[in-house]
Design a protein around this motif. Structure first.
Motif, mmCIF file in Angstrom:
data_model
loop_
_atom_site.group_PDB
_atom_site.id
_atom_site.type_symbol
_atom_site.label_atom_id
_atom_site.label_comp_id
_atom_site.label_asym_id
_atom_site.label_seq_id
_atom_site.Cartn_x
_atom_site.Cartn_y
_atom_site.Cartn_z
ATOM 1 N N ARG A 479 0.857 -1.185 0.000
ATOM 2 C CA ARG A 479 0.000 0.000 0.000
ATOM 3 C C ARG A 479 0.895 1.236 0.000
ATOM 4 O O ARG A 479 2.089 1.146 0.310
ATOM 5 N N PRO A 480 0.358 2.396 -0.349
ATOM 6 C CA PRO A 480 1.191 3.605 -0.423
ATOM 7 C C PRO A 480 1.805 3.975 0.924
ATOM 8 O O PRO A 480 1.241 3.686 1.981
ATOM 9 N N VAL A 481 2.962 4.616 0.876
ATOM 10 C CA VAL A 481 3.603 5.153 2.076
ATOM 11 C C VAL A 481 3.605 6.675 1.978
ATOM 12 O O VAL A 481 3.392 7.241 0.906
ATOM 13 N N HIS A 482 3.839 7.314 3.105
ATOM 14 C CA HIS A 482 3.820 8.779 3.124
ATOM 15 C C HIS A 482 5.177 9.319 2.679
ATOM 16 O O HIS A 482 6.150 9.305 3.431
ATOM 17 N N ILE A 483 5.247 9.775 1.435
ATOM 18 C CA ILE A 483 6.428 10.461 0.920
ATOM 19 C C ILE A 483 5.938 11.600 0.033
ATOM 20 O O ILE A 483 5.195 11.374 -0.923
ATOM 21 N N GLU A 561 13.982 0.302 2.327
ATOM 22 C CA GLU A 561 13.404 -0.902 2.926
ATOM 23 C C GLU A 561 13.157 -0.687 4.417
ATOM 24 O O GLU A 561 12.095 -1.037 4.946
ATOM 25 N N ASN A 562 14.126 -0.083 5.094
ATOM 26 C CA ASN A 562 13.969 0.187 6.529
ATOM 27 C C ASN A 562 12.865 1.213 6.778
ATOM 28 O O ASN A 562 12.079 1.082 7.725
ATOM 29 N N PHE A 567 7.420 2.509 8.610
ATOM 30 C CA PHE A 567 6.157 3.199 8.317
ATOM 31 C C PHE A 567 4.972 2.256 8.512
ATOM 32 O O PHE A 567 3.972 2.616 9.150
ATOM 33 N N PHE A 568 5.080 1.038 7.978
ATOM 34 C CA PHE A 568 3.978 0.089 8.110
ATOM 35 C C PHE A 568 3.780 -0.330 9.569
ATOM 36 O O PHE A 568 2.654 -0.590 10.001
#
Length: 572
Positions: A479-483, A561-562, A567-568
């Motif tokens: 799913r999308p991440v906050h960037i 990756e980290n 974030f998740f």
């Protein structure tokens, strides 16, 4: 309308830089809603632009997924002047796929009220429909026709068309240009304008007749049609230009849908290059008994809006993508401008994927105004239109050369009475390059003209600049991440500590280069950007040496990756 689903779950696709894309099951309900939206857009656009002739009110819908595999399809929405629909209407399109049927209908009614248009006026809209060769195109076309029939809106099926051809048809009808033959489907709506292929052939012939073009050798173009709709267009073009160019087509199995963009097409050539045996074996038969400086391999995508070339130099193939096309056309236009009787400004438009050495050539050697815009041909095109003359290309081969209305008006006047060859050529060139979108067929025809006028052979074209090596990767996420990035999408602004970590990786890599640190510092760059339509992170690194680029790429992969894991974990 059926609900929008993907893999059995509710799905809300996004309006990308070129419309919607996805599986036919996802696109089908969107096609219904976008058809209704464009009937309203026709009326509002006519009122906004004060179009007095009702027959000029024609908007277009093209069902295509361009370079995507045949299992996908998509929708591109074309305004009545041949341009993409305005931003606010793109936002409306995005809202319509998120809302319920009832809310979507209310949204359309609100647009009518805002423009003081009665619902009864909808029947004055006119819609042109076109599609590429994907089998699902027939299903989408049928759904759109059913919506238009229910609304009693006049519509026409333009058949199998390229995306640039649809843009051209809208633009020609809007301009009410009666010079040339009118496509029968459009003529039935009372539209006027030249046939697309006839127009390209006629303008090319006029240019080729100018005395400044040497005709000592006949160029050979081997055209990879990607087993798509380009196969049909080149059959027509071959006949019209047989005495001027030698055009030989490959990958023309338009009747076999599964072959579309399969081991062929511009994306395949750009990514595989000369390292792929399939690519080598495809071109090898055409090398025998040919002069290498008069042979160009050209590869198109499924809807003919991207062009990638390859040339045979020193016993090997070299792929020349969007950067080399932009370099060639900038040289061409600069030389013409140095000889015309009028002074016009010239600008180059690039995305962050444009090669750094090309940017340096334009800025330092040519003294050009270079604008960097976010990825997406729509962004390039709109920025290019702000200049007298703009040359824009994405690295993937999508681009064109635009001329402002003021410049085209002056050139038209000069064309009628000027004895200066450059005036006439520049005017005709402005009619050959698409002014509404990237047109791969038109761009291909401009290549031999530019080479002739600049005095280049294919070796000279390859040598205009030496591209910096680059490396890239894509990280697929659940799913999308906050960037969040800056406007150009070259730096991350939130979270700011993530960009600081990226900068540290670059600084540490530069510090390892000892005496070459200054050179590496000038060239080494990278950026991380989220996809606008999918849960994907795209990473790009460019610098002097491939080994350093891949080292930076590996470090970025570990960093991201980290970040993604953290974030998740925080948002679970």
């Amino acid at each position: 309308m059926p609900p929008i689903e993907k893999d059995g779950k509710p799905h809300i696709p996004k309006y990308g830089t070129s419309g919607f894309r996805g599986s036919p099951r996802v696109i089908l309900p969107i096609a219904c809603r976008m058809t209704a939206l464009m009937t309203i857009r026709c009326l509002v656009a006519r009122k906004e632009r004060l179009v007095k002739t009702p027959t000029s009110t024609l908007c277009g819908i093209c069902f295509t997924a361009s370079h995507n595999p045949p299992k996908d399809n998509g929708i591109k929405l074309i305004d009545l002047d041949g341009e993409n629909i305005p931003d606010k209407w793109e936002e409306l399109a995005g809202e319509m796929v998120r809302w319920s049927d009832f809310d979507a209908i209310q949204l359309l009614q609100a647009q009518l009220l805002k423009a003081h248009i009665s619902e009864e006026d909808i029947i004055e809209s006119k819609i042109a429909l076109g599609r590429d060769s994907r089998p699902s195109g027939e299903l989408l076309l049928k759904a759109a026709c059913e919506v238009l029939d229910a609304l009693q809106v006049v519509h026409v099926d333009c058949g199998l068309v390229t995306t640039p051809e649809m843009h051209f048809t809208m633009s020609a009808a809007f301009q009410n240009d009666c010079d040339g033959k009118i496509p029968p489907p459009v003529r039935s709506l009372g539209m006027s304008g030249p046939n697309y292929i006839d127009h390209l052939a006629r303008v090319f012939q006029q240019l080729w007749e100018e005395k400044c073009f040497s005709h000592e050798k006949k160029w050979t173009f081997v055209v990879d049609c990607a087993n798509g709709v380009g196969s049909l267009k080149f059959q027509n073009l071959q006949d019209k230009l047989a005495t001027l160019l030698r055009i030989e087509t490959v990958n023309t199995r338009i009747g076999d849908p599964e072959c579309l963009n399969c081991l062929c097409g511009s994306d395949f050539v750009l990514e595989s290059g000369k390292s792929m045996e399939t690519f080598q074996s495809l071109l090898a038969p055409f090398i025998k008994h040919r002069t290498e400086n008069a042979l160009i391999f050209t590869s198109f995508d499924g809807d003919c809006d991207r062009l990638v070339c390859a040339v045979w130099v020193d016993g090997e193939f070299t792929v020349l993508g969007g950067d080399h096309l932009q370099a060639l056309f900038v040289c061409f236009i600069r030389k013409l401008l140095s000889e015309t009787s009028e002074a016009f400004s010239l600008a180059a438009v690039q995305t962050p994927y444009g090669n750094g050495n090309l940017t340096k050539l334009f800025c330092d050697d040519f003294g050009l105004d270079v604008k960097i815009v976010p990825p997406g041909v729509k962004n390039c095109h709109r920025q290019s239109l702000k200049n007298d003359i703009g040359v824009y290309f994405e690295a993937n081969g999508h681009g064109s050369v635009t001329f402002s209305h003021k410049v085209r008006t002056i050139l038209c006047q000069r064309f009628q009475k000027s004895n200066v060859a450059a005036d006439r050529i520049l005017y005709l060139v402005s009619n050959l390059f698409s002014q509404t979108c990237g047109d791969a067929i038109a761009n291909m025809l401009c290549v031999p003209l530019a080479l002739h006028y600049c005095g280049f052979n294919v070796r000279g074209w390859k040598g205009i600049f030496k591209p910096l090596p680059h490396a890239s990767m894509r990280i697929t996420l659940p799913r999308p991440v906050h960037i969040r990035t800056n406007w150009e999408q070259t730096r991350i602004v939130d979270p700011c500590d993530l960009q600081a970590s990226i900068d540290r990786i670059l600084d540490e890599s530069i510090a390892l280069q000892d005496e070459k640190r200054i050179e590496f510092a000038k060239a080494l760059r990278c950026f991380v950007r989220p996809s606008g339509t999918e849960p994907i992170l795209r990473v790009y690194v460019e610098g002097l040496e491939e080994s350093v680029n891949f080292h930076v790429l590996d470090e970025l992969a570990r960093l991201l990756e980290n970040y993604v894991k953290e974030f998740f974990y925080r948002t679970a």
